[in-house]
Motif scaffolding. Structure first.
Motif, PDB file in Angstrom:
ATOM      1  N   VAL A 131       0.892  -1.239   0.040  1.00  0.00           N
ATOM      2  CA  VAL A 131       0.033  -0.089  -0.087  1.00  0.00           C
ATOM      3  C   VAL A 131       0.745   1.251   0.094  1.00  0.00           C
ATOM      4  O   VAL A 131       0.697   2.103  -0.969  1.00  0.00           O
ATOM      5  CB  VAL A 131      -1.063  -0.003   1.396  1.00  0.00           C
ATOM      6  CG1 VAL A 131      -1.776   1.421   1.293  1.00  0.00           C
ATOM      7  CG2 VAL A 131      -1.994  -1.073   0.992  1.00  0.00           C
ATOM      8  N   VAL A 150      -9.888   6.521   0.970  1.00  0.00           N
ATOM      9  CA  VAL A 150      -9.379   6.047  -0.208  1.00  0.00           C
ATOM     10  C   VAL A 150      -8.845   4.590  -0.051  1.00  0.00           C
ATOM     11  O   VAL A 150      -9.184   3.873  -0.803  1.00  0.00           O
ATOM     12  CB  VAL A 150      -7.985   7.045  -0.495  1.00  0.00           C
ATOM     13  CG1 VAL A 150      -7.154   6.291  -1.482  1.00  0.00           C
ATOM     14  CG2 VAL A 150      -8.352   8.278  -0.865  1.00  0.00           C
ATOM     15  N   LEU A 151      -8.101   4.253   1.030  1.00  0.00           N
ATOM     16  CA  LEU A 151      -7.920   3.027   1.333  1.00  0.00           C
ATOM     17  C   LEU A 151      -9.156   2.178   1.847  1.00  0.00           C
ATOM     18  O   LEU A 151      -9.103   0.739   1.713  1.00  0.00           O
ATOM     19  CB  LEU A 151      -6.762   2.893   2.177  1.00  0.00           C
ATOM     20  CG  LEU A 151      -5.399   2.236   1.712  1.00  0.00           C
ATOM     21  CD1 LEU A 151      -5.521   0.840   0.681  1.00  0.00           C
ATOM     22  CD2 LEU A 151      -5.184   3.552   0.544  1.00  0.00           C
TER      23      LEU A 151
HETATM   24  N1  UDP Z   1      -3.914   0.810  -3.565  1.00  0.00           N
HETATM   25  C1  UDP Z   1      -2.824   0.409  -2.856  1.00  0.00           C
HETATM   26  N2  UDP Z   1      -2.103  -0.811  -3.431  1.00  0.00           N
HETATM   27  C2  UDP Z   1      -2.788  -1.614  -4.630  1.00  0.00           C
HETATM   28  C3  UDP Z   1      -4.219  -1.227  -4.867  1.00  0.00           C
HETATM   29  C4  UDP Z   1      -4.515   0.175  -4.330  1.00  0.00           C
HETATM   30  O1  UDP Z   1      -2.071   1.052  -2.105  1.00  0.00           O
HETATM   31  O2  UDP Z   1      -2.419  -2.781  -4.637  1.00  0.00           O
HETATM   32  C5  UDP Z   1      -4.468   2.069  -2.748  1.00  0.00           C
HETATM   33  C6  UDP Z   1      -4.133   3.354  -3.753  1.00  0.00           C
HETATM   34  O3  UDP Z   1      -4.020   4.241  -2.670  1.00  0.00           O
HETATM   35  C7  UDP Z   1      -5.076   3.627  -4.771  1.00  0.00           C
HETATM   36  C8  UDP Z   1      -6.539   3.155  -3.821  1.00  0.00           C
HETATM   37  O4  UDP Z   1      -6.031   2.174  -3.004  1.00  0.00           O
HETATM   38  O5  UDP Z   1      -5.305   4.893  -5.288  1.00  0.00           O
HETATM   39  C9  UDP Z   1      -7.553   2.752  -4.501  1.00  0.00           C
HETATM   40  O6  UDP Z   1      -7.306   1.757  -5.537  1.00  0.00           O
HETATM   41  P1  UDP Z   1      -8.238   1.484  -6.545  1.00  0.00           P
HETATM   42  O7  UDP Z   1      -7.801   0.356  -7.451  1.00  0.00           O
HETATM   43  O8  UDP Z   1      -9.642   1.675  -6.235  1.00  0.00           O
HETATM   44  O9  UDP Z   1      -7.989   2.620  -7.625  1.00  0.00           O
HETATM   45  P2  UDP Z   1      -8.540   3.161  -9.244  1.00  0.00           P
HETATM   46  O10 UDP Z   1      -8.752   1.910  -9.873  1.00  0.00           O
HETATM   47  O11 UDP Z   1      -9.650   3.974  -8.897  1.00  0.00           O
HETATM   48  O12 UDP Z   1      -7.371   3.901  -9.375  1.00  0.00           O
END
Ligand code: UDP
Length: 349
Positions: A131, A150-151
């Motif tokens: 993360v 967000v998380l």
């Molecule tokens: N995130 C992370 N590691 C991962 C996937 C997500 O830290 O492997 C965190 C990161 O801050 C990301 C947020 O979780 O921006 C939301 O992830 P999501 O996949 O929902 O983002 P999106 O597809 O909207 O870019």
């Protein structure tokens, strides 16, 4: 338009419809790709689901994401396999996960930010591996600088379930998002003007008695007021094509490590199992000066947004709808729901 029988004019700055959902077939590989990043539809909202089914057939697609950590591909959201692979455990069922959670996660009285959100769910070790640096690469901020929301998007699964989402409906439009929007706009009363900047159009046309639904960034609309600007994150897409069957084992592979600059690689061929003797991959890096894709939810931006929101509430004949105008990290279903609610509340338009 189809219900109220009123005329609608859509002004689109870009040279195509569909916003960031826009997709097309890549000429060299014959594979359908999204110009602005992969879009995976998922919802529990029956109204939204029924609404989108008016415009195309949707094919069930249970999205999965794999993360490349410690030289291994592991499931994200963290599930039993992830814990076993990265923490050297041999967990077999939910009860044992509960024990692991009890021992390894941190408990907070009140979760104040995304670091705490993640550590309260997956613990410090997995937070550091999966993360912390991914988030920095994506947002140019560490999780402790972002609101917990967000998380909160990423759960922990006390099972072997590898799906990214657990919503009742998870699907992709059979003929692509662009076609879906095309069908939505198929109405004699709707006119679409591409390559048209709303602000220029407004300057050159008298819109005094016209109801306006504004979907751009809210701070851009109130540019002249002189408030500080809201922050956004944008993505750069780096395309590569290969003469091979598949490049990677899954549609999306996340790279949370500091060793590479990109956050993830999307291989579109996996979506709906497309056929081609080539493949195309798109990696993502982020920046803060491109087209705004993500609002950045932290205290400062949200209180600034609330100032803009007050202005918006007093703006005559103009309504602010969607992700950028609401400065909210909406998923697609939330964005559609936002429009449907707006329509139902303002049916007098
Ligand atoms: N995130 C992370 N590691 C991962 C996937 C997500 O830290 O492997 C965190 C990161 O801050 C990301 C947020 O979780 O921006 C939301 O992830 P999501 O996949 O929902 O983002 P999106 O597809 O909207 O870019």
């Amino acid at each position: 338009t189809s219900i109220l029988k009123k005329k609608g004019l859509i002004l689109e700055k870009r040279n195509h419809i569909g916003g960031n959902c826009y997709d097309y077939i890549d000429k060299e590989t014959g594979i359908r790709i999204n110009k602005y990043g992969a879009h995976l539809f998922h919802t529990n909202n029956e109204k939204v689901w029924n609404y989108i089914n008016n415009f195309d057939e949707w094919i069930r697609w249970e999205h999965k994401v794999i993360s490349f950590v410690d030289n291994k591909f592991v499931p994200i959201p963290v599930n039993i396999t992830t814990i076993n692979e990265l923490c050297n455990e041999n967990i077999k069922d939910e009860k044992e996960v509960d024990k692991w959670i009890e021992k390894n996660t941190i408990k907070y009285d009140k979760i104040e930010n995304s670091e705490q959100m993640a550590k309260s769910r997956i613990g410090k070790v997995l937070y550091n591996k999966m993360v912390k640096d991914y988030t920095y690469k994506q947002w140019k901020k560490y999780p402790n600088e972002l609101n917990s929301s967000v998380l909160a998007r990423i759960p922990i699964r006390k099972s072997f379930d590898t799906r990214y989402f657990s919503d009742k409906y998870q699907a992709l439009p059979k003929n692509g998002y662009t076609n879906f929007f095309k069908n939505m706009l198929k109405n004699k009363l709707i006119t679409v003007k591409l390559n048209t900047d709303f602000f220029k159009f407004k300057k050159n046309n008298n819109l005094d008695n016209i109801k306006i639904i504004y979907t751009g960034p809210i701070d851009l609309y109130f540019d002249k007021v002189g408030y500080e600007k809201l922050e956004y994150r944008s993505i750069d897409f780096h395309i590569k094509r290969f003469d091979m069957n598949y490049y990677q084992p899954n549609s999306v592979v996340n790279y949370p490590g500091k060793d590479v600059p990109f956050t993830r690689i999307v291989e579109y061929k996996h979506f709906l199992n497309q056929k081609s003797n080539k493949t195309i991959i798109i990696s993502e890096t982020t920046n803060d000066n491109g087209d705004p894709y993500y609002p950045i939810p932290n205290k400062k931006n949200i209180s600034l947004y609330n100032k803009y929101k007050k202005l918006a509430e007093n703006e005559k004949n103009t309504y602010f709808v969607g992700r950028l105008a609401n400065y909210k990290y909406f998923n697609m279903d939330q964005a559609i729901n936002n429009s449907l609610i707006f329509f139902n509340e303002n049916i007098i338009i």
